[in-house]
Scaffold this motif. Structure first.
Motif, short mmCIF file in Angstrom:
data_model
loop_
_atom_site.label_atom_id
_atom_site.label_comp_id
_atom_site.label_asym_id
_atom_site.label_seq_id
_atom_site.Cartn_x
_atom_site.Cartn_y
_atom_site.Cartn_z
N THR A 89 -2.25 1.25 0.06
CA THR A 89 -2.57 0.38 0.89
C THR A 89 -1.75 -0.65 1.30
O THR A 89 -0.54 -0.90 0.94
CB THR A 89 -3.76 -0.41 0.17
OG1 THR A 89 -3.55 -0.92 -0.98
CG2 THR A 89 -5.21 0.64 0.03
N GLY A 90 -1.87 -1.66 2.26
CA GLY A 90 -0.90 -2.56 2.66
C GLY A 90 -0.55 -2.28 4.01
O GLY A 90 -1.21 -1.48 4.95
N ARG A 95 -13.12 10.29 2.20
CA ARG A 95 -11.68 10.72 2.23
C ARG A 95 -11.66 12.47 2.45
O ARG A 95 -10.99 12.76 3.24
CB ARG A 95 -10.99 10.30 1.04
CG ARG A 95 -10.38 9.09 1.37
CD ARG A 95 -9.75 8.56 -0.01
NE ARG A 95 -8.38 9.35 -0.32
CZ ARG A 95 -7.21 9.23 0.03
NH1 ARG A 95 -6.94 8.11 0.63
NH2 ARG A 95 -6.27 9.72 -0.34
N ASP A 133 -9.53 4.26 4.53
CA ASP A 133 -9.55 3.66 5.73
C ASP A 133 -9.04 4.99 6.61
O ASP A 133 -8.26 5.61 6.12
CB ASP A 133 -8.53 2.53 5.88
CG ASP A 133 -9.15 1.23 5.53
OD1 ASP A 133 -10.58 0.94 5.42
OD2 ASP A 133 -8.53 0.36 5.39
N GLY A 179 -1.37 -7.55 7.30
CA GLY A 179 -2.40 -8.05 6.45
C GLY A 179 -2.33 -9.48 6.27
O GLY A 179 -3.20 -10.16 6.09
N HIS A 228 -2.58 -2.51 9.18
CA HIS A 228 -2.59 -2.81 7.72
C HIS A 228 -4.12 -1.98 7.16
O HIS A 228 -4.81 -1.63 8.03
CB HIS A 228 -3.39 -4.27 7.56
CG HIS A 228 -3.71 -4.54 6.42
ND1 HIS A 228 -2.81 -4.85 5.40
CD2 HIS A 228 -5.16 -4.97 5.63
CE1 HIS A 228 -3.55 -5.18 4.03
NE2 HIS A 228 -4.50 -5.20 4.28
N VAL A 229 -3.43 -1.29 6.11
CA VAL A 229 -4.50 -0.38 5.42
C VAL A 229 -5.18 -1.14 4.36
O VAL A 229 -4.47 -1.55 3.27
CB VAL A 229 -3.81 0.86 4.75
CG1 VAL A 229 -4.80 1.73 4.28
CG2 VAL A 229 -3.15 1.65 6.08
N ASN A 230 -6.57 -1.27 4.42
CA ASN A 230 -7.18 -2.27 3.42
C ASN A 230 -7.60 -1.38 2.27
O ASN A 230 -7.73 -1.89 1.19
CB ASN A 230 -8.42 -3.17 4.28
CG ASN A 230 -9.10 -3.89 3.11
OD1 ASN A 230 -8.70 -4.89 2.74
ND2 ASN A 230 -10.24 -3.54 2.86
N ASP A 231 -7.84 -0.24 2.54
CA ASP A 231 -8.60 0.73 1.76
C ASP A 231 -7.99 2.11 1.57
O ASP A 231 -8.10 2.56 2.78
CB ASP A 231 -10.13 0.73 1.82
CG ASP A 231 -10.91 1.29 0.69
OD1 ASP A 231 -11.08 0.63 -0.41
OD2 ASP A 231 -11.02 2.73 0.63
N PRO A 232 -8.02 2.74 0.46
CA PRO A 232 -7.60 4.15 0.50
C PRO A 232 -8.28 5.16 1.43
O PRO A 232 -7.89 5.94 1.90
CB PRO A 232 -7.40 4.63 -0.85
CG PRO A 232 -7.52 3.39 -1.47
CD PRO A 232 -8.08 2.46 -0.83
#
Length: 915
Positions: A688-689, A483, A736, A764, A730-734
């Motif tokens: 996320t999401g 990040r 990403d 998702g 879709h964001v799976n992990d911060p």
């Protein structure tokens, strides 16, 4: 700890950098009825967490007192959020401050400040005060006592000094103000001894030591206005000012042995001797035998001598084959203090400024010569010329010397301690431009923006960064670094240089590690297995070097010097910018079809970047030739907003739309213009999401590129508007990140809405994409009937017939060390897959919890190393019905142990979407 800037209700009140002594000052004039917002920006330059202790003491009109001290009710965050300085609303993402302990705890050991004192000045006759000269730092107010009442004369504040780099750290702090007549004056609060403060009727040049760069900004992070000094006040009586015509240059009367022999006209004369000496600052870090005075950076001849005496000697001694390994010379960030003179500087000054500086030299002692304005202008000209000469003769001179030997230069175009330059022109004279950033604190944002802006305005394609500098945390690994690295990609960097790669003997973990870098070497366990992390970085480098940078606004930093950065947060969220300096405006800026453009350094006919507007905040004096060029370009159609930060209303008035808008959560991003479309890099998601946002491009179909896996997919979920395309991912992990690329014209309808059982379904729940044959495909782990609304108004359906099944791999695992100490281990197991498991489905091997990297080999087939969540890989093609052999190479940091928990197989259904 170590430095701060204080704002109250959005107004800057004070800044300081003495972490050992609390500052005290009066804030009454900044307060208002009702809610008041106290905001502080705190920075620790020593790669440790920043800390703060503060208290507000209020005495009400009724005599009651109130104290408000820092505690857990205060809010803290490591990102600036719009309105944080003046809004009572909780800034997004900020949390309660963490309380460490009392002020008396180590290492601060602060005692309760003594009660503030004051200094009184009493005269037998009315006294006309024009200036205050102080030995030591101060934050106080000067009052004139008239008729028993106080009248504010001046507010005086000094910023401190750094004796390691300042060449006049103890010089007087001089404050100039409009003359005030009284028999009594009071200065408070002031705990300095009385003989350290002089109230004088002589006109004095305000901040004269600072204006001649003898005392620079005392922290490693000066702001844009740190070197915008207070004007010296013109006295009402001009007859008390010394004129140049009354100054005699006695240089020719001075003999070689220092004896002055001259005859002066009748009268009282002050004789001032001016000489040039070194600043006394030495190069560092260096071994004793290589330590000496800093080279004169305003002299190209001295730079050449320095190069020849160091690199030149080495180059003469090595063979041609050995020399082939030498590629360039690095100029690290400037951290050794300023200088303000060199051999022949008077002649160079006259050539550049148009007048002889010699009779203005008494200004450097604090005397006002000719006028207050002329005195300030002399010091302004001096600083500007020093900045230009350091760029031309130090960076340019070193580049010339390097080129003679087939080498190039790589320059970090800014400085932290006493940088006397202008970061834009300073970078121009280097072959390559780089920033830097630290992985364990926020240092690097302004440095990387300075590097990328300079590269862009001079038409450079590649922007480097000294990457992942730190105070050596051996627990760090690629996932934890991701990040932070991407944050700086979004400041315009597109090529990382690892810091630090220290050559290592094979003497084991953790190796020989300097304190100031991340351990990129063979004795750090994960480094030996990080090939796929490096490939991820290579993918980002490649993508961010395509096309041209995209920014809405070119932000003029003004013509003054020194400068390490431009105005903070100059554009609203969703917009982007580059800083631009005077040299680039004169040499490389043009207006084409109503846009500000700069040209490629290697092809003056090729536009390298363009801007819809130029922002010109008030910045004081601008040299005539620079102002003339700006006016010419404005007449040619260039649009200018005279403000920074630029109000969003002004952007809207000019029809300038944001590049990214209406995002469902905070993020960082960067955009680039391709020959056939646009590219957006999205990262640092705050949630996320499901993520949605409008990107300023339309009529083209988006492709989604995952830089971690290298997977490219044709997006199906998006909505084209008049000027924007709204994407849904879709964001799976911060941690990403994604590239969204627009190249091809839209040929198939997009999916604008998805529902299952009457409820909206996000990406998702159901992933949608077009395959290479433009067939719409759906992927999900959840059973259900899904209805898709298309952009052409039609509806489509898809049935996911099965929920995801799992097969835990709970059999016996064997573990074998790959290295001597077991930081990298092979974990093996045999498992059996039932004949009907996942039949007709995609099968994923989910490793579960991994610390910190894992490389899968299944039935002899190797997969890429996994270094961030999800630790999962598609094994459909490698899996067999019946027995399977699984080997996982798990690698930890040197401070942990390899871990693999919860490994399982799981199924995912992929179906064609039906009309």
């Amino acid at each position: 700890d170590n430095s701060y800037v204080l704002w109250i209700n959005g107004k800057k009140v004070q800044e300081g950098s003495n972490w050992q002594t609390p500052d005290q000052f009066t804030i009454t004039e900044y307060l208002k009825q009702g809610d008041n917002v106290i905001a502080l920006s705190v920075n620790n330059s020593e790669a440790s967490p920043a800390g703060l202790i503060a208290a507000v003491h209020i005495r009400h009109a009724n005599g009651k007192t109130q104290s408000i001290s820092t505690d857990s009710s205060w809010l803290a965050g490591n990102q600036e959020v719009a309105g944080w300085r003046d809004s009572a609303k909780t800034p997004e993402g900020w949390k309660a401050a963490r309380v460490l302990g009392p002020a008396s705890m180590a290492p601060w050991r602060l005692s309760t400040p003594a009660k503030s004192k004051s200094i009184q000045f009493r005269h037998t006759e009315p006294f006309k005060a024009r200036a205050l000269v102080v030995k030591g730092d101060i934050a106080a107010k000067l009052y004139a006592i008239k008729g028993g009442k106080r009248e504010l004369v001046a507010e005086v504040r000094s910023a401190g000094s750094n004796k390691d780099t300042d060449f006049l750290p103890d010089g007087p702090r001089v404050f100039s103000f409009k003359e005030a007549m009284a028999q009594e004056f009071v200065l408070e609060p002031c705990n300095l001894p009385a003989d350290a403060v002089t109230l004088t009727s002589e006109p004095m040049v305000a901040q004269v030591i600072e204006k001649q760069m003898g005392r620079m900004h005392p922290t490693p992070s000066p702001t844009w206005d740190s070197y915008r000094f207070r004007d010296t006040v013109e006295p009402d009586d001009a007859s008390i000012i010394v004129k140049q015509a009354d100054i005699i240059n006695l240089t020719e009367k001075l003999s070689a042995d220092g004896t002055l022999s001259c005859e002066l006209p009748a009268g009282n004369w002050t004789i001032i001797y001016f000489g040039m000496v070194t600043t006394g600052k030495q190069n560092r870090p260096a071994p004793p035998e290589a330590t000496g005075l800093e080279v004169d950076k305003m002299s190209k001849a001295h730079i050449a001598y320095h190069f020849d005496s160091m690199f030149g000697k080495l180059l003469k001694e090595i063979t041609p084959e050995e020399k082939s390994a030498w590629k360039g010379v690095t100029i690290d960030s400037y951290e050794v203090g300023a200088q303000n003179w060199t051999d022949g500087f008077d002649r160079e000054f006259k050539k550049r400024a148009g007048y002889d500086p010699i009779k203005m030299l008494p200004v450097m002692t604090g005397r006002v010569i000719e006028s207050a304005r002329a005195s300030d202008q002399f010091l302004w000209d001096l600083r500007r010329i020093v900045a230009d000469m350091i760029a031309e003769n130090y960076v340019g001179g070193l580049t010339e010397a390097a080129h003679k030997h087939g080498l190039t230069t790589w320059c970090e175009n800014y400085g932290h301690w006493g940088f006397p330059g202008d970061f834009t022109i300073y970078g121009r004279y280097s072959d390559e431009i780089g920033g830097e950033f630290w992985s364990n604190n926020q240092l690097g944002t302004i440095e990387c923006r300075a590097a990328s802006s300079t590269a862009h305005i001079y038409g450079r394609r590649r922007v480097y960064a000294e990457a992942f500098t730190s105070s050596l945390d051996l627990k760090h690994h690629p996932y934890l670094l991701k990040r932070r690295g991407e944050e700086l990609f979004c400041e315009g960097i597109n090529h990382f240089v690892f810091h630090v790669v220290a050559h290592q003997p094979r003497d084991g973990v953790p190796g020989k590690n300097p304190w100031f870098g991340t351990a990129f070497h063979r004795n750090n366990p994960w480094f030996n297995e990080c090939r796929n992390w490096v490939r991820y970085l290579q993918r980002i480098h490649f993508m961010l070097q395509q096309g041209n940078p995209v920014a809405n606004v070119a932000v003029y930093i003004g013509d003054f010097a020194p400068q390490m950065t431009g105005p903070a947060n100059p554009v609203p969220a969703g917009y982007d910018y580059d800083y631009i300096g005077s040299d680039a405006i004169v040499s490389n800026l043009d207006v084409v079809n109503g846009k500000w453009v700069v040209y490629d350094e290697k092809n003056r006919k090729q536009i390298a970047a363009s801007y819809e507007l130029m922002a010109m905040p008030e910045s004081g004096y601008i040299r005539p030739h620079v102002l003339k060029r700006i006016q010419e370009l404005e007449k040619a159609g260039g649009k200018i907003i005279h403000a920074a930060p630029v109000p969003i209303e002004s952007l809207q008035q000019f029809g300038v739309a944001p590049l990214v808008s209406e995002a469902t959560c905070g993020l960082r991003w960067k955009a680039r213009q391709l020959d056939d479309g646009m590219l957006f890099f999205l990262s640092n998601f705050k949630a996320t999401g499901t993520f949605e946002a409008n990107l300023r491009v339309t009529g083209k179909a988006p492709e989604l590129f995952d830089p971690v896996t290298g997977q490219i997919s044709k997006m199906a979920r998006y909505k084209s508007g008049k000027d924007t395309t709204r994407i849904c991912i879709h964001v799976n992990d911060p941690a990403d990140s994604f590239f969204v690329v627009f190249r091809q014209q839209q040929q198939t309808p997009s999916v604008v809405k998805v529902q299952a059982g009457g409820k909206d379904a996000g990406p998702g729940d159901l992933a949608l994409f077009y395959d290479d044959n433009n067939r719409l495909k759906a992927e999900s782990a959840r059973k259900g009937d899904y209805t898709l609304t298309m952009s052409d108004g039609t509806e489509k359906t898809v049935r996911i017939g099965r929920d995801s099944e799992t097969l835990p791999l709970n059999g016996t695992w064997t573990t074998t060390n790959k290295d001597e100490k077991g930081f990298s281990v092979f974990m093996k197991t045999t498992f059996s897959v039932p004949a009907d498991f996942g039949k007709g489905q995609k099968i994923v091997l989910d490793l579960g919890k991994v610390e910190v990297m894992a490389k899968v080999t299944l039935n002899g087939r190797e997969f890429d190393t996994l270094w961030m969540p999800p630790f999962a890989v598609d094994v459909t093609e490698a899996l067999k019905r019946g027995d399977n052999q699984l080997e996982v190479l798990v690698t930890s940091t040197s401070q942990g142990r390899p871990k693999l928990e919860g490994t399982k197989l799981r199924t995912v259904t992929v179906e064609n979407v039906m009309p």
